[in-house]
Design a protein around this motif. Structure first.
Motif, PDB file in Angstrom:
ATOM      1  N   ASN A   1      37.362  39.693  58.427  1.00 11.30           N
ATOM      2  CA  ASN A   1      37.116  40.852  59.287  1.00 11.30           C
ATOM      3  C   ASN A   1      37.583  42.166  58.683  1.00 11.30           C
ATOM      4  OD1 ASN A   1      35.959  39.268  61.298  1.00 11.30           O
ATOM      5  ND2 ASN A   1      37.894  38.967  62.380  1.00 11.30           N
ATOM      6  N   LEU A   2      38.337  42.090  57.598  1.00 13.86           N
ATOM      7  CA  LEU A   2      38.883  43.301  56.988  1.00 13.86           C
ATOM      8  C   LEU A   2      37.886  44.005  56.075  1.00 13.86           C
ATOM      9  CD1 LEU A   2      42.473  42.054  56.051  1.00 13.86           C
ATOM     10  CD2 LEU A   2      41.766  43.352  58.073  1.00 13.86           C
ATOM     11  N   GLY A   3      36.835  43.310  55.675  1.00 18.23           N
ATOM     12  CA  GLY A   3      35.848  43.910  54.793  1.00 18.23           C
ATOM     13  C   GLY A   3      35.289  42.887  53.830  1.00 18.23           C
ATOM     14  N   GLU A   4      34.384  43.337  52.972  1.00 14.52           N
ATOM     15  CA  GLU A   4      33.775  42.433  52.000  1.00 14.52           C
ATOM     16  C   GLU A   4      34.779  42.101  50.904  1.00 14.52           C
ATOM     17  OE1 GLU A   4      29.663  42.002  49.365  1.00 14.52           O
ATOM     18  OE2 GLU A   4      30.052  43.824  50.540  1.00 14.52           O
ATOM     19  N   ILE A   5      34.862  40.815  50.572  1.00 12.41           N
ATOM     20  CA  ILE A   5      35.862  40.363  49.610  1.00 12.41           C
ATOM     21  C   ILE A   5      35.185  39.748  48.391  1.00 12.41           C
ATOM     22  CG2 ILE A   5      37.831  38.827  49.235  1.00 12.41           C
ATOM     23  CD1 ILE A   5      38.326  38.973  52.258  1.00 12.41           C
ATOM     24  N   ALA A   6      35.665  40.111  47.214  1.00 11.75           N
ATOM     25  CA  ALA A   6      35.190  39.515  45.965  1.00 11.75           C
ATOM     26  C   ALA A   6      36.339  38.702  45.368  1.00 11.75           C
ATOM     27  CB  ALA A   6      34.752  40.600  44.987  1.00 11.75           C
ATOM     28  N   PHE A   7      36.163  37.390  45.292  1.00 10.75           N
ATOM     29  CA  PHE A   7      37.170  36.520  44.689  1.00 10.75           C
ATOM     30  C   PHE A   7      36.857  36.351  43.201  1.00 10.75           C
ATOM     31  CE2 PHE A   7      37.482  35.330  49.160  1.00 10.75           C
ATOM     32  CZ  PHE A   7      38.852  35.169  49.340  1.00 10.75           C
ATOM     33  N   THR A   8      37.871  36.441  42.375  1.00 10.27           N
ATOM     34  CA  THR A   8      37.671  36.314  40.943  1.00 10.27           C
ATOM     35  C   THR A   8      38.913  35.695  40.312  1.00 10.27           C
ATOM     36  OG1 THR A   8      37.028  37.538  38.950  1.00 10.27           O
ATOM     37  CG2 THR A   8      38.503  38.655  40.474  1.00 10.27           C
ATOM     38  N   ARG A   9      38.924  35.595  38.981  1.00  9.42           N
ATOM     39  CA  ARG A   9      40.077  34.966  38.335  1.00  9.42           C
ATOM     40  C   ARG A   9      40.160  35.324  36.862  1.00  9.42           C
ATOM     41  NH1 ARG A   9      40.428  28.868  37.721  1.00  9.42           N
ATOM     42  NH2 ARG A   9      41.827  29.575  36.064  1.00  9.42           N
ATOM     43  N   GLU A  10      41.343  35.116  36.304  1.00  6.00           N
ATOM     44  CA  GLU A  10      41.560  35.199  34.859  1.00  6.00           C
ATOM     45  C   GLU A  10      42.322  33.955  34.415  1.00  6.00           C
ATOM     46  OE1 GLU A  10      43.374  38.779  33.384  1.00  6.00           O
ATOM     47  OE2 GLU A  10      41.867  40.070  34.308  1.00  6.00           O
ATOM     48  N   PRO A  11      41.997  33.404  33.241  1.00  6.16           N
ATOM     49  CA  PRO A  11      40.890  33.804  32.381  1.00  6.16           C
ATOM     50  C   PRO A  11      39.550  33.631  33.110  1.00  6.16           C
ATOM     51  CG  PRO A  11      42.386  32.298  31.225  1.00  6.16           C
ATOM     52  CD  PRO A  11      42.755  32.273  32.656  1.00  6.16           C
ATOM     53  N   THR A  12      38.586  34.446  32.731  1.00  5.74           N
ATOM     54  CA  THR A  12      37.278  34.352  33.359  1.00  5.74           C
ATOM     55  C   THR A  12      36.597  33.048  32.940  1.00  5.74           C
ATOM     56  OG1 THR A  12      36.268  35.562  31.516  1.00  5.74           O
ATOM     57  CG2 THR A  12      37.018  36.850  33.410  1.00  5.74           C
ATOM     58  N   GLN A  13      35.617  32.659  33.710  1.00  4.72           N
ATOM     59  CA  GLN A  13      34.913  31.405  33.431  1.00  4.72           C
ATOM     60  C   GLN A  13      33.463  31.690  33.054  1.00  4.72           C
ATOM     61  OE1 GLN A  13      35.973  29.451  37.256  1.00  4.72           O
ATOM     62  NE2 GLN A  13      36.958  27.892  35.981  1.00  4.72           N
ATOM     63  N   ASN A  14      32.943  30.848  32.162  1.00  2.00           N
ATOM     64  CA  ASN A  14      31.542  30.938  31.742  1.00  2.00           C
ATOM     65  C   ASN A  14      31.194  32.302  31.143  1.00  2.00           C
ATOM     66  OD1 ASN A  14      31.032  28.283  32.740  1.00  2.00           O
ATOM     67  ND2 ASN A  14      30.903  29.141  34.806  1.00  2.00           N
ATOM     68  N   THR A  15      32.172  32.899  30.440  1.00  2.00           N
ATOM     69  CA  THR A  15      31.946  34.156  29.731  1.00  2.00           C
ATOM     70  C   THR A  15      32.343  33.948  28.271  1.00  2.00           C
ATOM     71  OG1 THR A  15      34.178  35.004  30.133  1.00  2.00           O
ATOM     72  CG2 THR A  15      32.494  35.512  31.798  1.00  2.00           C
ATOM     73  N   LEU A  16      31.856  34.824  27.414  1.00  2.00           N
ATOM     74  CA  LEU A  16      32.199  34.728  25.997  1.00  2.00           C
ATOM     75  C   LEU A  16      33.710  34.813  25.794  1.00  2.00           C
ATOM     76  CD1 LEU A  16      31.371  34.727  22.985  1.00  2.00           C
ATOM     77  CD2 LEU A  16      31.195  37.224  23.149  1.00  2.00           C
ATOM     78  N   THR A  17      34.328  35.802  26.418  1.00  2.00           N
ATOM     79  CA  THR A  17      35.765  35.997  26.226  1.00  2.00           C
ATOM     80  C   THR A  17      36.574  34.884  26.897  1.00  2.00           C
ATOM     81  OG1 THR A  17      35.775  37.495  28.143  1.00  2.00           O
ATOM     82  CG2 THR A  17      35.611  38.495  25.940  1.00  2.00           C
ATOM     83  N   GLY A  18      36.126  34.464  28.067  1.00  2.00           N
ATOM     84  CA  GLY A  18      36.844  33.397  28.764  1.00  2.00           C
ATOM     85  C   GLY A  18      36.814  32.090  27.992  1.00  2.00           C
TER      86      GLY A  18
END
Length: 203
Positions: free
Chosen positions: A31-48
């Motif tokens: 109810n507080l607003g739109e939420i974007a969940f993410t993480r580090e190290p990133t997944q399925n990326t070149l750097t991750g």
């Protein structure tokens, strides 16, 4: 209106993943607003992928640090900054403080003041979290919790985790207005309530 960045930190097995699963379903948080969940190290990326490969190999500690830094830079540019600009609440499972704590411990016998060195590498370009929760857990309890994952990585040994935990506490002491230290041995529902109330307080 700009969004907020909230990060979850702690040594392995401290319950961050369990808490994030609960928060994804928390009606009060939604109810507080739109939420974007993410993480580090990133997944399925070149750097991750490079970071995960480095964790599995005997990579030079300094090279490992800069792989983590590259992944963080990509994460900030491609995920964190755009979502904050869009007014979303960004919740990240690990962020720059993990690198300071973990790579600071990895390098503490290689360079002087390793924690400060790693922290200073972030200055001026990264996005500092608005709120950071540290799930505090004794290293012996951490190792006990993760023992069923299979062979331990170098990041899951008591001596190393002790240094990492000390680094997290040093970071929290330096910025008490940003950090909230949680008892990772409390029932998840208790910490969930604390977390939601703290997030409400900064919005």
């Amino acid at each position: 209106m700009l969004g907020k960045l909230i990060t979850f930190e702690g040594i392995d097995g401290s319950g961050k993943s369990t808490m994030l699963a609960l928060l994804r379903e928390n009606a009060g948080l939604k109810n507080l607003g739109e939420i974007a969940f993410t993480r580090e190290p990133t997944q399925n990326t070149l750097t991750g992928k490079a970071v995960y490969a480095a964790i599995e190999c005997d990579v030079d500690p300094m090279a490992e640090l800069f792989l983590f830094m590259a992944d963080h830079a990509a994460h900030v540019a491609e995920t964190v900054r755009p979502n904050i600009a869009a007014g979303k609440i960004v919740i990240s499972d690990r962020y720059s403080d993990s690198r300071c704590a973990y790579q600071g411990a990895t390098l503490d016998k290689t360079i002087p003041n390793a924690l400060s060195f790693v922290k200073n590498l972030h200055a001026g370009w990264t996005i500092v979290p608005d709120l950071t929760f540290i799930f505090d857990l004794a290293p012996k309890d951490s190792v006990e919790r993760v023992k069923n994952r299979g062979e331990k990585t170098k990041f899951e040994k008591i001596e190393f985790l002790t240094r990492v935990r000390e680094n997290f506490m040093t970071l929290a002491k330096a910025e008490p207005e940003r950090f909230v230290i949680l008892d990772a041995k409390l029932p998840p529902a208790e910490n969930e309530k604390i977390i939601v109330e703290k997030i409400k307080s900064i919005l």
